[in-house]
Design a protein around this motif. Structure first.
Motif, PDB file in Angstrom:
ATOM      1  N   ARG A  43       0.832  -1.215   0.000  1.00  0.00           N
ATOM      2  CA  ARG A  43       0.000   0.000   0.000  1.00  0.00           C
ATOM      3  C   ARG A  43       0.869   1.268   0.000  1.00  0.00           C
ATOM      4  O   ARG A  43       0.471   2.290  -0.555  1.00  0.00           O
ATOM      5  CB  ARG A  43      -0.900   0.018   1.240  1.00  0.00           C
ATOM      6  N   ASN A  44       2.060   1.199   0.605  1.00  0.00           N
ATOM      7  CA  ASN A  44       2.840   2.430   0.816  1.00  0.00           C
ATOM      8  C   ASN A  44       4.098   2.537  -0.037  1.00  0.00           C
ATOM      9  O   ASN A  44       4.621   3.625  -0.218  1.00  0.00           O
ATOM     10  CB  ASN A  44       3.256   2.538   2.281  1.00  0.00           C
ATOM     11  N   ALA A  45       4.634   1.408  -0.507  1.00  0.00           N
ATOM     12  CA  ALA A  45       5.924   1.475  -1.212  1.00  0.00           C
ATOM     13  C   ALA A  45       5.952   0.454  -2.353  1.00  0.00           C
ATOM     14  O   ALA A  45       5.385   0.700  -3.409  1.00  0.00           O
ATOM     15  CB  ALA A  45       7.062   1.249  -0.220  1.00  0.00           C
ATOM     16  N   CYS A  46       6.589  -0.690  -2.118  1.00  0.00           N
ATOM     17  CA  CYS A  46       6.667  -1.685  -3.192  1.00  0.00           C
ATOM     18  C   CYS A  46       6.859  -3.078  -2.611  1.00  0.00           C
ATOM     19  O   CYS A  46       7.740  -3.292  -1.775  1.00  0.00           O
ATOM     20  CB  CYS A  46       7.830  -1.360  -4.125  1.00  0.00           C
ATOM     21  N   GLY A  47       6.028  -3.996  -3.055  1.00  0.00           N
ATOM     22  CA  GLY A  47       6.164  -5.401  -2.675  1.00  0.00           C
ATOM     23  C   GLY A  47       6.271  -6.265  -3.914  1.00  0.00           C
ATOM     24  O   GLY A  47       5.778  -5.893  -4.981  1.00  0.00           O
ATOM     25  N   ILE A  48       6.953  -7.407  -3.759  1.00  0.00           N
ATOM     26  CA  ILE A  48       7.052  -8.330  -4.900  1.00  0.00           C
ATOM     27  C   ILE A  48       6.505  -9.705  -4.507  1.00  0.00           C
ATOM     28  O   ILE A  48       6.672 -10.163  -3.379  1.00  0.00           O
ATOM     29  CB  ILE A  48       8.494  -8.469  -5.423  1.00  0.00           C
ATOM     30  N   PHE A  49       5.824 -10.317  -5.451  1.00  0.00           N
ATOM     31  CA  PHE A  49       5.149 -11.593  -5.232  1.00  0.00           C
ATOM     32  C   PHE A  49       5.635 -12.614  -6.254  1.00  0.00           C
ATOM     33  O   PHE A  49       5.725 -12.295  -7.438  1.00  0.00           O
ATOM     34  CB  PHE A  49       3.645 -11.453  -5.457  1.00  0.00           C
ATOM     35  N   ASP A  50       5.880 -13.825  -5.788  1.00  0.00           N
ATOM     36  CA  ASP A  50       6.058 -14.935  -6.719  1.00  0.00           C
ATOM     37  C   ASP A  50       4.665 -15.422  -7.122  1.00  0.00           C
ATOM     38  O   ASP A  50       3.950 -15.986  -6.288  1.00  0.00           O
ATOM     39  CB  ASP A  50       6.836 -16.081  -6.061  1.00  0.00           C
ATOM     40  N   VAL A  51       4.294 -15.186  -8.355  1.00  0.00           N
ATOM     41  CA  VAL A  51       3.008 -15.691  -8.837  1.00  0.00           C
ATOM     42  C   VAL A  51       3.238 -16.640 -10.018  1.00  0.00           C
ATOM     43  O   VAL A  51       2.434 -16.738 -10.936  1.00  0.00           O
ATOM     44  CB  VAL A  51       2.014 -14.561  -9.171  1.00  0.00           C
ATOM     45  N   SER A  52       4.365 -17.331  -9.929  1.00  0.00           N
ATOM     46  CA  SER A  52       4.722 -18.274 -10.997  1.00  0.00           C
ATOM     47  C   SER A  52       3.787 -19.481 -11.048  1.00  0.00           C
ATOM     48  O   SER A  52       3.822 -20.247 -12.013  1.00  0.00           O
ATOM     49  CB  SER A  52       6.147 -18.786 -10.782  1.00  0.00           C
ATOM     50  N   GLU A 138      -1.448 -23.869 -26.763  1.00  0.00           N
ATOM     51  CA  GLU A 138      -0.250 -24.393 -26.086  1.00  0.00           C
ATOM     52  C   GLU A 138      -0.275 -23.998 -24.613  1.00  0.00           C
ATOM     53  O   GLU A 138      -0.422 -22.814 -24.291  1.00  0.00           O
ATOM     54  CB  GLU A 138       1.014 -23.792 -26.699  1.00  0.00           C
ATOM     55  N   ASN A 139      -0.111 -24.982 -23.743  1.00  0.00           N
ATOM     56  CA  ASN A 139      -0.014 -24.702 -22.309  1.00  0.00           C
ATOM     57  C   ASN A 139       1.442 -24.388 -21.979  1.00  0.00           C
ATOM     58  O   ASN A 139       2.296 -25.269 -21.998  1.00  0.00           O
ATOM     59  CB  ASN A 139      -0.502 -25.930 -21.526  1.00  0.00           C
ATOM     60  N   LEU A 140       1.725 -23.125 -21.673  1.00  0.00           N
ATOM     61  CA  LEU A 140       3.106 -22.693 -21.416  1.00  0.00           C
ATOM     62  C   LEU A 140       3.376 -22.520 -19.920  1.00  0.00           C
ATOM     63  O   LEU A 140       4.357 -21.899 -19.516  1.00  0.00           O
ATOM     64  CB  LEU A 140       3.372 -21.356 -22.135  1.00  0.00           C
ATOM     65  N   SER A 141       2.485 -23.089 -19.086  1.00  0.00           N
ATOM     66  CA  SER A 141       2.564 -22.849 -17.638  1.00  0.00           C
ATOM     67  C   SER A 141       3.883 -23.298 -17.025  1.00  0.00           C
ATOM     68  O   SER A 141       4.348 -22.705 -16.051  1.00  0.00           O
ATOM     69  CB  SER A 141       1.407 -23.557 -16.943  1.00  0.00           C
ATOM     70  N   ASP A 142       4.469 -24.352 -17.576  1.00  0.00           N
ATOM     71  CA  ASP A 142       5.728 -24.841 -17.015  1.00  0.00           C
ATOM     72  C   ASP A 142       6.940 -24.086 -17.567  1.00  0.00           C
ATOM     73  O   ASP A 142       8.058 -24.284 -17.124  1.00  0.00           O
ATOM     74  CB  ASP A 142       5.888 -26.344 -17.287  1.00  0.00           C
ATOM     75  N   PHE A 143       6.705 -23.229 -18.548  1.00  0.00           N
ATOM     76  CA  PHE A 143       7.813 -22.476 -19.141  1.00  0.00           C
ATOM     77  C   PHE A 143       8.021 -21.132 -18.441  1.00  0.00           C
ATOM     78  O   PHE A 143       9.153 -20.702 -18.206  1.00  0.00           O
ATOM     79  CB  PHE A 143       7.544 -22.249 -20.635  1.00  0.00           C
ATOM     80  N   TYR A 144       6.921 -20.474 -18.107  1.00  0.00           N
ATOM     81  CA  TYR A 144       7.016 -19.115 -17.567  1.00  0.00           C
ATOM     82  C   TYR A 144       7.054 -19.077 -16.041  1.00  0.00           C
ATOM     83  O   TYR A 144       6.265 -19.738 -15.377  1.00  0.00           O
ATOM     84  CB  TYR A 144       5.817 -18.266 -18.000  1.00  0.00           C
ATOM     85  N   GLY A 145       7.939 -18.258 -15.502  1.00  0.00           N
ATOM     86  CA  GLY A 145       7.833 -17.788 -14.139  1.00  0.00           C
ATOM     87  C   GLY A 145       7.135 -16.439 -14.185  1.00  0.00           C
ATOM     88  O   GLY A 145       7.079 -15.798 -15.243  1.00  0.00           O
ATOM     89  N   GLU A 146       6.581 -16.005 -13.054  1.00  0.00           N
ATOM     90  CA  GLU A 146       5.915 -14.702 -13.040  1.00  0.00           C
ATOM     91  C   GLU A 146       6.166 -14.015 -11.701  1.00  0.00           C
ATOM     92  O   GLU A 146       5.996 -14.625 -10.641  1.00  0.00           O
ATOM     93  CB  GLU A 146       4.411 -14.849 -13.267  1.00  0.00           C
ATOM     94  N   ILE A 147       6.578 -12.761 -11.787  1.00  0.00           N
ATOM     95  CA  ILE A 147       6.755 -11.936 -10.585  1.00  0.00           C
ATOM     96  C   ILE A 147       5.834 -10.728 -10.707  1.00  0.00           C
ATOM     97  O   ILE A 147       5.812 -10.062 -11.753  1.00  0.00           O
ATOM     98  CB  ILE A 147       8.219 -11.454 -10.445  1.00  0.00           C
ATOM     99  N   PHE A 197       3.117  -3.949 -11.762  1.00  0.00           N
ATOM    100  CA  PHE A 197       3.512  -4.635 -12.995  1.00  0.00           C
ATOM    101  C   PHE A 197       3.572  -6.136 -12.755  1.00  0.00           C
ATOM    102  O   PHE A 197       3.780  -6.589 -11.633  1.00  0.00           O
ATOM    103  CB  PHE A 197       4.887  -4.131 -13.457  1.00  0.00           C
ATOM    104  N   GLU A 198       3.424  -6.880 -13.845  1.00  0.00           N
ATOM    105  CA  GLU A 198       3.617  -8.323 -13.792  1.00  0.00           C
ATOM    106  C   GLU A 198       4.575  -8.705 -14.917  1.00  0.00           C
ATOM    107  O   GLU A 198       4.401  -8.295 -16.065  1.00  0.00           O
ATOM    108  CB  GLU A 198       2.266  -9.035 -13.887  1.00  0.00           C
ATOM    109  N   VAL A 205      15.539 -16.423 -15.826  1.00  0.00           N
ATOM    110  CA  VAL A 205      15.417 -14.963 -15.761  1.00  0.00           C
ATOM    111  C   VAL A 205      14.562 -14.566 -14.553  1.00  0.00           C
ATOM    112  O   VAL A 205      14.843 -13.580 -13.861  1.00  0.00           O
ATOM    113  CB  VAL A 205      14.814 -14.410 -17.073  1.00  0.00           C
ATOM    114  N   THR A 206      13.545 -15.345 -14.281  1.00  0.00           N
ATOM    115  CA  THR A 206      12.674 -15.058 -13.132  1.00  0.00           C
ATOM    116  C   THR A 206      13.477 -15.112 -11.830  1.00  0.00           C
ATOM    117  O   THR A 206      13.364 -14.226 -10.975  1.00  0.00           O
ATOM    118  CB  THR A 206      11.503 -16.064 -13.096  1.00  0.00           C
ATOM    119  N   VAL A 207      14.312 -16.127 -11.696  1.00  0.00           N
ATOM    120  CA  VAL A 207      15.122 -16.259 -10.478  1.00  0.00           C
ATOM    121  C   VAL A 207      16.117 -15.100 -10.365  1.00  0.00           C
ATOM    122  O   VAL A 207      16.254 -14.476  -9.305  1.00  0.00           O
ATOM    123  CB  VAL A 207      15.856 -17.624 -10.458  1.00  0.00           C
ATOM    124  N   ALA A 208      16.780 -14.773 -11.459  1.00  0.00           N
ATOM    125  CA  ALA A 208      17.764 -13.677 -11.424  1.00  0.00           C
ATOM    126  C   ALA A 208      17.082 -12.342 -11.133  1.00  0.00           C
ATOM    127  O   ALA A 208      17.628 -11.495 -10.416  1.00  0.00           O
ATOM    128  CB  ALA A 208      18.521 -13.622 -12.759  1.00  0.00           C
TER     129      ALA A 208
END
Lengths: 366, 124
Positions: A43-52, A138-147, A197-198, A205-208
């Motif tokens: 709410r006040n600054a910035c948070g990051i979520f693993d939504v992979s 194509e199901n790409l769910s196992d290819f993409y990470g998401e932050i 952003f997502e 790349v997601t890990v880095a």
């Protein structure tokens, strides 16, 4: 019992000493420092979520636009490349198969982002309805990470820490970028009611990216615990709570994302009929007059009889508004703003009143 | 004589004569995170060992409070109604209910400090 999956960021969560619990078939971080601290960081600054854990499905081919319009409640017709849409896939009864984001990557290329718990069901649904359309699914769910990078300082963090230029991105648009030498997608979207952003990218790349964000000290790691409190306070639905195969967008108050002027889509007739006749129940906000906390599944009763007139879908003692509040599906005669009701919490009932379900104002950058 | 016993479900009971002060352990409050509500019984309510006598709620979830012994509630900690976070600040001194213990022999089946510490270590 089937083993839960783990995202590419799982080892990062362990090293950050996150509390980990199953969600949607994955072992996911629920909290790191604490739900309240993480909630307030967003709410006040910035948070990051693993939504992979979220699923990604690509739909390409000459009939891609026509097919997306066939299975999706929103209207992607003639949309510019780079636009995102929120909407639902509906079954013929108007119930929600899933709610999702659709990204238009090209005139013949769409990217669907679906809920983790529904990946298998959705992919089967998408494939089973594709006959007669020239499309490749194509199901790409196992290819993409998401932050997800969320909060009023998200833009600054993405620009300064990640070096991705996003200040020109409008709300609900995205761009394709090359990041750390790999193709990635970044959109101005989120699920917190804040600007943000997502980023969708391959696992390495997601890990880095995650490590770079953590090492900067400018982004608070946030778990699914506060993701839920954040989305709830701004009245955003969660599949499994406010949405389900037997809950319609008319009941959930989401008809603005159902374009009945489209020539056809699955569920159109059912939604049109329910909208015309009025739904038997509606999703409302409830405010309790006590600190007791209404939780998912608790009964909602009429104020002066013991008649059960609804059920709580999500409830919290909300962090940003310091009240016990809930979303609930209640029978339409009890859904008007100001209606007095009661919620059964364990052995007692507590008075409540119907309020708007947007408990906290969204702070999007539009 | 003032002795503290623990249950495997993380309640404590501090015993002074026939009176017991029941709350949740420091380990339990850490595991719960921010306590936002404590649902307490009323004075004169009977509690039964092994049954729930209320609930303690963190942001995320409600957890039942399980009675470590049989007894009668003689006081509830009203301060927790307005300020449930007192449990996080000092769980051992911010008891939830004060009871008259019906059968002191039941205390023998509870854990002492050392056994409880071992249990928490094993859970962790």
């Amino acid at each position: 019992m089937e083993e839960n999956k783990r995202t590419c960021l799982y080892p990062e969560h362990v090293s950050l000493k996150a509390l980990i619990s199953p969600f949607g078939g994955f072992d996911m971080p629920i909290q790191y420092r604490g739900i309240v601290e993480e909630h307030n960081a967003v709410r006040n600054a910035c948070g990051i979520f693993d939504v992979s854990h979220m699923g990604e499905v690509s739909i390409t081919g000459t009939d891609a636009e026509r097919y997306v319009n066939h299975i999706f409640s929103n209207d992607v017709t003639d949309a510019p490349v780079g636009k995102c849409f929120y909407g639902m896939m509906l079954n013929p009864r108007g119930g929600v198969v899933d709610d999702l984001l659709v990204y238009k990557r090209g005139d013949e290329s769409f990217f669907l982002v679906i809920n983790a718990s529904n990946i298998d069901k959705d992919v089967a649904w998408i494939e089973s309805n594709a006959s007669g359309f020239d499309v490749k699914v194509e199901n790409l769910s196992d290819f993409y990470g998401e932050i997800a990078i969320q909060g009023p300082k998200a833009e600054e963090v993405v620009e300064d820490v990640l070096g991705i230029h996003v200040s020109d991105l409008a709300f609900y648009t995205f761009k394709e970028v090359t990041y750390m030498d790999k193709p990635a997608i970044i959109s101005r979207t989120g699920y917190t009611g804040e600007d943000g952003f997502e980023l969708y990218a391959p696992h390495d790349v997601t890990v880095a990216t995650w490590r770079r964000l953590i090492e900067s000290g400018k982004a608070e790691p946030c778990g699914l615990g506060c993701r839920d409190t954040l989305r709830f306070e701004v009245g955003l639905p969660l599949y499994g709570d406010e949405l389900a195969d037997d809950i319609t967008p008319v009941e959930a108050g989401l008809t603005m994302f159902v374009k009945l002027d489209k020539p056809e889509f699955i569920g159109k007739e059912a939604v049109a009929a329910q909208k015309a006749g009025g739904p038997a129940r509606k999703l409302v906000g409830l405010e309790l007059l006590d600190r007791a906390i209404p939780r998912h599944g608790y009964e909602v009763l009429a104020a002066d009889t013991d008649e059960v007139v609804g059920v709580v879908t999500t409830g919290y003692h909300a962090i940003s508004v310091d009240k016990s509040i809930a979303m609930a599906l209640v029978n339409t005669p009890y859904a008007a703003l100001g209606t007095p009701l009661r919620v059964r919490i364990r052995r007692k009932t507590f008075p409540a009143v119907v309020v708007k379900k947007k408990f906290y104002n969204k702070n999007y950058k539009k | 004589m003032n002795k503290i016993y623990y249950s495997p479900s993380h309640e404590y009971i501090r015993v002074e004569g026939n009176t017991g002060y029941i709350g949740v352990s420091d380990y339990a409050q850490q595991q719960l995170g921010n306590v936002v509500y404590v649902d307490m019984p009323e004075v004169d309510d009977e509690i039964t060992a092994g049954d729930d006598f209320g609930a303690i709620e963190s942001v995320k979830a409600a957890s039942d409070l399980i009675a470590p012994v049989d007894g009668t509630v003689i006081e509830v900690n009203e301060a927790l109604a307005d300020n449930p976070r007192l449990v996080n600040e000092d769980a051992m001194n911010n008891w939830i209910i004060k009871v008259e213990i019906a059968d002191p022999a039941q205390l023998d089946s509870l854990l002492d400090e050392e056994a409880y510490k071992a249990l928490c270590a094993a859970e962790h």
